[in-house]
Design a protein around this motif. Structure first.
Motif, PDB file in Angstrom:
ATOM      1  N   VAL A 148       0.844  -0.999  -0.058  1.00  0.00           N
ATOM      2  CA  VAL A 148       0.027   0.070   0.108  1.00  0.00           C
ATOM      3  C   VAL A 148       0.975   1.160   0.124  1.00  0.00           C
ATOM      4  O   VAL A 148       1.766   1.575   0.864  1.00  0.00           O
ATOM      5  N   GLY A 149       1.084   1.970  -1.017  1.00  0.00           N
ATOM      6  CA  GLY A 149       1.654   3.224  -1.176  1.00  0.00           C
ATOM      7  C   GLY A 149       2.822   3.371  -2.142  1.00  0.00           C
ATOM      8  O   GLY A 149       3.278   4.398  -2.366  1.00  0.00           O
ATOM      9  N   ALA A 150       3.092   2.066  -2.651  1.00  0.00           N
ATOM     10  CA  ALA A 150       4.044   2.275  -3.783  1.00  0.00           C
ATOM     11  C   ALA A 150       3.883   3.100  -4.931  1.00  0.00           C
ATOM     12  O   ALA A 150       4.856   3.688  -5.462  1.00  0.00           O
ATOM     13  N   TRP A 151       2.709   2.913  -5.326  1.00  0.00           N
ATOM     14  CA  TRP A 151       2.128   3.602  -6.402  1.00  0.00           C
ATOM     15  C   TRP A 151       2.221   5.521  -5.988  1.00  0.00           C
ATOM     16  O   TRP A 151       2.774   5.975  -6.772  1.00  0.00           O
ATOM     17  N   ARG A 152       1.647   5.747  -4.925  1.00  0.00           N
ATOM     18  CA  ARG A 152       1.794   6.965  -4.359  1.00  0.00           C
ATOM     19  C   ARG A 152       3.090   7.452  -4.308  1.00  0.00           C
ATOM     20  O   ARG A 152       3.228   8.564  -4.655  1.00  0.00           O
ATOM     21  N   ARG A 153       4.194   6.647  -3.603  1.00  0.00           N
ATOM     22  CA  ARG A 153       5.399   7.068  -3.324  1.00  0.00           C
ATOM     23  C   ARG A 153       6.316   7.137  -4.375  1.00  0.00           C
ATOM     24  O   ARG A 153       7.053   8.172  -4.485  1.00  0.00           O
ATOM     25  N   PHE A 154       6.497   6.090  -5.254  1.00  0.00           N
ATOM     26  CA  PHE A 154       7.277   6.082  -6.487  1.00  0.00           C
ATOM     27  C   PHE A 154       6.731   5.944  -7.817  1.00  0.00           C
ATOM     28  O   PHE A 154       7.444   6.054  -8.587  1.00  0.00           O
ATOM     29  N   GLY A 155       5.264   5.767  -7.828  1.00  0.00           N
ATOM     30  CA  GLY A 155       4.810   5.752  -9.022  1.00  0.00           C
ATOM     31  C   GLY A 155       5.085   4.232  -9.910  1.00  0.00           C
ATOM     32  O   GLY A 155       5.085   4.019 -10.976  1.00  0.00           O
ATOM     33  N   VAL A 156       5.487   3.464  -9.035  1.00  0.00           N
ATOM     34  CA  VAL A 156       5.482   2.039  -9.320  1.00  0.00           C
ATOM     35  C   VAL A 156       4.350   1.328  -9.105  1.00  0.00           C
ATOM     36  O   VAL A 156       3.592   1.565  -7.809  1.00  0.00           O
ATOM     37  N   PRO A 157       4.044   0.220  -9.650  1.00  0.00           N
ATOM     38  CA  PRO A 157       2.759  -0.659  -9.403  1.00  0.00           C
ATOM     39  C   PRO A 157       2.743  -1.115  -8.071  1.00  0.00           C
ATOM     40  O   PRO A 157       3.899  -1.528  -7.510  1.00  0.00           O
ATOM     41  N   GLU A 158       1.566  -1.428  -7.447  1.00  0.00           N
ATOM     42  CA  GLU A 158       1.622  -1.914  -5.952  1.00  0.00           C
ATOM     43  C   GLU A 158       1.660  -3.644  -6.305  1.00  0.00           C
ATOM     44  O   GLU A 158       1.718  -3.815  -7.717  1.00  0.00           O
ATOM     45  N   ALA A 159       2.167  -4.141  -5.303  1.00  0.00           N
ATOM     46  CA  ALA A 159       2.421  -5.604  -5.581  1.00  0.00           C
ATOM     47  C   ALA A 159       1.859  -6.424  -4.723  1.00  0.00           C
ATOM     48  O   ALA A 159       1.422  -5.958  -3.530  1.00  0.00           O
ATOM     49  N   VAL A 160       1.244  -7.709  -5.307  1.00  0.00           N
ATOM     50  CA  VAL A 160       0.935  -8.776  -4.493  1.00  0.00           C
ATOM     51  C   VAL A 160       1.346  -9.979  -4.815  1.00  0.00           C
ATOM     52  O   VAL A 160       2.017 -10.250  -5.827  1.00  0.00           O
ATOM     53  N   THR A 161       1.834 -10.881  -3.528  1.00  0.00           N
ATOM     54  CA  THR A 161       2.287 -12.291  -3.918  1.00  0.00           C
ATOM     55  C   THR A 161       1.298 -13.071  -2.907  1.00  0.00           C
ATOM     56  O   THR A 161       0.859 -12.564  -2.070  1.00  0.00           O
ATOM     57  N   LYS A 180      -8.053  -5.424 -13.097  1.00  0.00           N
ATOM     58  CA  LYS A 180      -8.772  -4.473 -12.404  1.00  0.00           C
ATOM     59  C   LYS A 180      -9.740  -5.111 -11.741  1.00  0.00           C
ATOM     60  O   LYS A 180     -10.190  -4.881 -10.677  1.00  0.00           O
ATOM     61  N   GLY A 181     -10.139  -6.202 -12.227  1.00  0.00           N
ATOM     62  CA  GLY A 181     -11.386  -7.146 -11.461  1.00  0.00           C
ATOM     63  C   GLY A 181     -10.901  -7.792 -10.274  1.00  0.00           C
ATOM     64  O   GLY A 181     -12.001  -8.194  -9.353  1.00  0.00           O
ATOM     65  N   PHE A 240      -6.334  -5.816  -3.162  1.00  0.00           N
ATOM     66  CA  PHE A 240      -5.598  -4.558  -2.739  1.00  0.00           C
ATOM     67  C   PHE A 240      -6.589  -3.468  -2.205  1.00  0.00           C
ATOM     68  O   PHE A 240      -6.509  -2.560  -2.491  1.00  0.00           O
ATOM     69  N   GLY A 241      -7.677  -4.196  -1.404  1.00  0.00           N
ATOM     70  CA  GLY A 241      -8.735  -3.431  -0.884  1.00  0.00           C
ATOM     71  C   GLY A 241      -8.005  -2.133   0.123  1.00  0.00           C
ATOM     72  O   GLY A 241      -8.725  -1.027  -0.008  1.00  0.00           O
ATOM     73  N   SER A 242      -7.243  -2.171   0.796  1.00  0.00           N
ATOM     74  CA  SER A 242      -6.613  -1.190   1.575  1.00  0.00           C
ATOM     75  C   SER A 242      -6.107   0.223   0.759  1.00  0.00           C
ATOM     76  O   SER A 242      -6.127   1.214   1.077  1.00  0.00           O
ATOM     77  N   ASP A 285     -10.587   5.859  -6.354  1.00  0.00           N
ATOM     78  CA  ASP A 285     -11.300   5.619  -7.755  1.00  0.00           C
ATOM     79  C   ASP A 285     -10.452   4.290  -8.505  1.00  0.00           C
ATOM     80  O   ASP A 285     -10.798   3.942  -9.471  1.00  0.00           O
ATOM     81  N   GLY A 286      -9.589   3.670  -7.588  1.00  0.00           N
ATOM     82  CA  GLY A 286      -8.955   2.455  -8.105  1.00  0.00           C
ATOM     83  C   GLY A 286      -7.756   2.790  -9.281  1.00  0.00           C
ATOM     84  O   GLY A 286      -7.409   2.053 -10.060  1.00  0.00           O
ATOM     85  N   ASP A 287      -7.336   4.077  -9.092  1.00  0.00           N
ATOM     86  CA  ASP A 287      -6.508   4.569 -10.208  1.00  0.00           C
ATOM     87  C   ASP A 287      -5.094   4.533  -9.952  1.00  0.00           C
ATOM     88  O   ASP A 287      -4.441   5.299  -9.645  1.00  0.00           O
ATOM     89  N   PHE A 288      -4.564   3.186 -10.013  1.00  0.00           N
ATOM     90  CA  PHE A 288      -3.273   2.842  -9.490  1.00  0.00           C
ATOM     91  C   PHE A 288      -3.036   1.574 -10.501  1.00  0.00           C
ATOM     92  O   PHE A 288      -4.044   0.830 -10.735  1.00  0.00           O
ATOM     93  N   ASP A 289      -1.655   1.237 -10.816  1.00  0.00           N
ATOM     94  CA  ASP A 289      -1.232  -0.072 -11.300  1.00  0.00           C
ATOM     95  C   ASP A 289      -0.885  -1.039 -10.299  1.00  0.00           C
ATOM     96  O   ASP A 289      -0.488  -0.633  -9.395  1.00  0.00           O
ATOM     97  N   ALA A 290      -0.999  -2.416 -10.563  1.00  0.00           N
ATOM     98  CA  ALA A 290      -0.641  -3.261  -9.554  1.00  0.00           C
ATOM     99  C   ALA A 290      -0.139  -4.469 -10.324  1.00  0.00           C
ATOM    100  O   ALA A 290      -0.315  -4.938 -11.595  1.00  0.00           O
ATOM    101  N   VAL A 291       0.920  -5.314  -9.886  1.00  0.00           N
ATOM    102  CA  VAL A 291       1.371  -6.361 -10.382  1.00  0.00           C
ATOM    103  C   VAL A 291       1.335  -7.452  -9.426  1.00  0.00           C
ATOM    104  O   VAL A 291       1.395  -7.400  -8.135  1.00  0.00           O
ATOM    105  N   GLN A 292       1.588  -8.730 -10.130  1.00  0.00           N
ATOM    106  CA  GLN A 292       1.539  -9.853  -9.186  1.00  0.00           C
ATOM    107  C   GLN A 292       3.047 -10.462  -9.197  1.00  0.00           C
ATOM    108  O   GLN A 292       3.435 -10.656 -10.468  1.00  0.00           O
ATOM    109  N   LEU A 293       3.689 -10.705  -8.057  1.00  0.00           N
ATOM    110  CA  LEU A 293       4.945 -11.394  -7.810  1.00  0.00           C
ATOM    111  C   LEU A 293       4.533 -12.900  -7.892  1.00  0.00           C
ATOM    112  O   LEU A 293       4.380 -13.398  -6.837  1.00  0.00           O
TER     113      LEU A 293
END
Length: 169
Positions: free
Chosen positions: A43-56, A103-104, A110-112, A119-127
């Motif tokens: 939570v915050g990688a997109w805001r802080r660095f403009g890089v996708p949030e990540a999930v594993t 996005k689905g 990424f609820g938090s 508005d869900g306006d962030f990018d995300a990647v799965q590791l």
């Protein structure tokens, strides 16, 4: 924007912002059960660095946090993580690849993050991690159930940014 947030949501949002300012991103670990694998996300990688949030998904407690923190640190330093490439140094002894998250799947995994980006306006990647024998969840030879323990968070539940075995793992 904090309009419409209750006191607890504002407190949590402020905590996520403080952690991302200090560490690049806050990390949330969700405990699994017999039906659902554990997962860890930023939570915050997109805001802080403009890089996708990540999930594993599917890693033991602590391992998921180590992996996503390593990703955030390196991505925040400018390293790029193109989908379908493989890293053997994000977490010791484990191959890792990256895929974009559809996005689905955002609200579930990424609820938090919606506290920072309502508005869900962030990018995300799965590791995505391989087994100790270097098998990926989509491979027919992978252990039974591995594809359910580590689902691929695309619209098709399969790699979409590359073709497995052709231009990706």
């Amino acid at each position: 924007m904090t309009t419409g947030l209750g006191e607890e949501e504002r407190r949590l949002r402020d905590q996520f912002i403080a952690e991302s300012n200090a560490h690049g991103a806050a990390v949330v670990e969700v405990v699994g059960d017999e039906q659902h694998p554990p997962y860890t996300f930023t939570v915050g990688a997109w805001r802080r660095f403009g890089v996708p949030e990540a999930v594993t998904i599917g890693l033991p407690r602590g391992a998921g946090e180590f992996l996503v923190r390593n990703y955030v640190r390196r991505a925040g330093e400018g390293e790029e993580f193109p989908p379908g490439s493989v890293w053997d140094d994000l977490i010791e002894g484990v191959l890792v690849t990256v895929e974009y998250v559809s996005k689905g799947h955002y609200f579930t995994y990424f609820g938090s993050v919606f506290l920072l980006h309502p508005d869900g306006d962030f990018d995300a990647v799965q590791l995505i991690t391989a087994t100790p024998d270097d098998m990926w969840p989509w491979e027919p030879e992978a252990p039974a159930g591995f594809d359910r323990w580590q689902p691929i968070l695309t619209a098709t539940h399969a790699p979409e940014s590359w073709t497995p075995g052709v231009d990706g793992p």
